[in-house]
Design an enzyme around this catalytic site. Structure first.
Site, PDB file in Angstrom:
ATOM      1  N   LYS A 111     -99.708  45.182 115.003  1.00 16.11           N
ATOM      2  CA  LYS A 111     -98.553  45.520 114.567  1.00 16.11           C
ATOM      3  C   LYS A 111     -97.615  45.004 115.677  1.00 16.11           C
ATOM      4  O   LYS A 111     -97.461  45.374 116.769  1.00 16.11           O
ATOM      5  CB  LYS A 111     -98.287  46.801 114.261  1.00 16.11           C
ATOM      6  CG  LYS A 111     -97.012  47.516 113.987  1.00 16.11           C
ATOM      7  CD  LYS A 111     -97.352  48.995 113.556  1.00 16.11           C
ATOM      8  CE  LYS A 111     -96.043  49.658 113.107  1.00 16.11           C
ATOM      9  NZ  LYS A 111     -95.606  50.906 113.652  1.00 16.11           N
TER      10      LYS A 111
HETATM   11  C1  E4P Z   1     -94.348  52.609 111.374  1.00 14.09           C
HETATM   12  O1  E4P Z   1     -94.775  51.628 111.085  1.00 14.09           O
HETATM   13  C2  E4P Z   1     -93.045  53.131 112.201  1.00 14.09           C
HETATM   14  O2  E4P Z   1     -93.197  52.924 113.456  1.00 14.09           O
HETATM   15  C3  E4P Z   1     -92.530  54.593 112.158  1.00 14.09           C
HETATM   16  O3  E4P Z   1     -92.532  54.658 110.502  1.00 14.09           O
HETATM   17  C4  E4P Z   1     -90.987  54.693 112.457  1.00 14.09           C
HETATM   18  O4  E4P Z   1     -90.600  55.854 112.093  1.00 14.09           O
HETATM   19  P1  E4P Z   1     -89.331  56.907 112.821  1.00 14.09           P
HETATM   20  O5  E4P Z   1     -88.193  55.865 112.630  1.00 14.09           O
HETATM   21  O6  E4P Z   1     -89.379  58.111 112.258  1.00 14.09           O
HETATM   22  O7  E4P Z   1     -89.808  56.771 114.233  1.00 14.09           O
END
Ligand code: E4P
Length: 213
Positions: A83
């Site tokens: 990722k």
């Molecule tokens: C997932 O891939 C993301 O890192 C996550 O949904 C971020 O969420 P947040 O904006 O609530 O931290």
């Protein structure tokens, strides 16, 4: 529609799996820190719990750094996807990893232009963030609408849209209305989705009546 669990906490993942809602898992450095676990141990345990993609994020900022870390992460389990934040270095890394047969997801996507670049680079998944846009008073779901519309113009785009930074059950419903491939959500949003006051009062009424039978 796919439901990914947005957590590095194995208890959340087991709970979602019991509900048939763990098609994949997304983690990020913040979620790993919050879990208090060793990164490799946590990812390997999660990757055994679910058969779908488990997204693990390197912290390198150069193409070489991302590639070096990404190849290590991808070696931890066959369903680990690398990722990577959407930067120039990240796009280059995704392009190289794809040629090596390593699957990747581009994250921290906040515009349709970034989503287009991600698809061209060969990302298997994109994670557009809706909640963080809402936080700065820009409608996050407009981004999903735009990306869904653009991707639908090009049937050869295989990149999946997994809506991230999901904070409410409405985000999930709207993502479904726009035809997103999936959402990634914290377990507390899954709980929120189950709840309706009329369901609670209905159960209360049925039980009260049954006790009078
Ligand atoms: C997932 O891939 C993301 O890192 C996550 O949904 C971020 O969420 P947040 O904006 O609530 O931290």
């Amino acid at each position: 529609m796919k439901f990914f669990v947005d957590s590095a906490d194995v208890n959340d993942i087991k709970a979602a799996k019991a509900l048939g809602l763990a098609d994949g898992v997304t983690t990020n450095p913040t979620l790993i820190r919050r879990s208090g676990r060793d990164f490799k141990e946590a990812i390997q345990e999660i990757a055994e719990l679910v058969s779908g993609p488990v997204l693990a994020e390197p912290v390198g900022e150069t193409t070489e750094g991302i590639l070096k870390e990404g190849r290590i992460l991808a070696g931890w389990a066959p369903n680990v996807y690398v990722k990577i934040p959407l930067t120039k270095a990240g796009l280059e890394a995704v392009h190289v990893l794809r040629q090596e047969g390593i699957k990747s997801a581009l994250t921290l996507i906040f515009s349709p232009a970034q989503a287009l670049l991600a698809a061209k680079a060969g990302a298997s998944i994109i994670c557009p963030f809706v909640g963080r846009l809402d936080d700065i008073a820009q409608p996050g779901m407009d981004l999903i609408s735009d990306i869904a519309h653009i991707y639908s113009q090009y049937p050869d785009i295989e990149t999946e849209v997994i809506v991230a930074s999901v904070r409410t059950s409405n985000h999930v419903v709207e993502a479904a209305e726009y035809g997103a491939d999936g959402v990634t959500l914290p377990f507390k949003v899954i709980t929120q989705m189950m709840k309706h006051p009329l369901t609670d009062s209905g159960i209360e009424q049925f039980l009260a009546d049954w006790n009078k039978v």
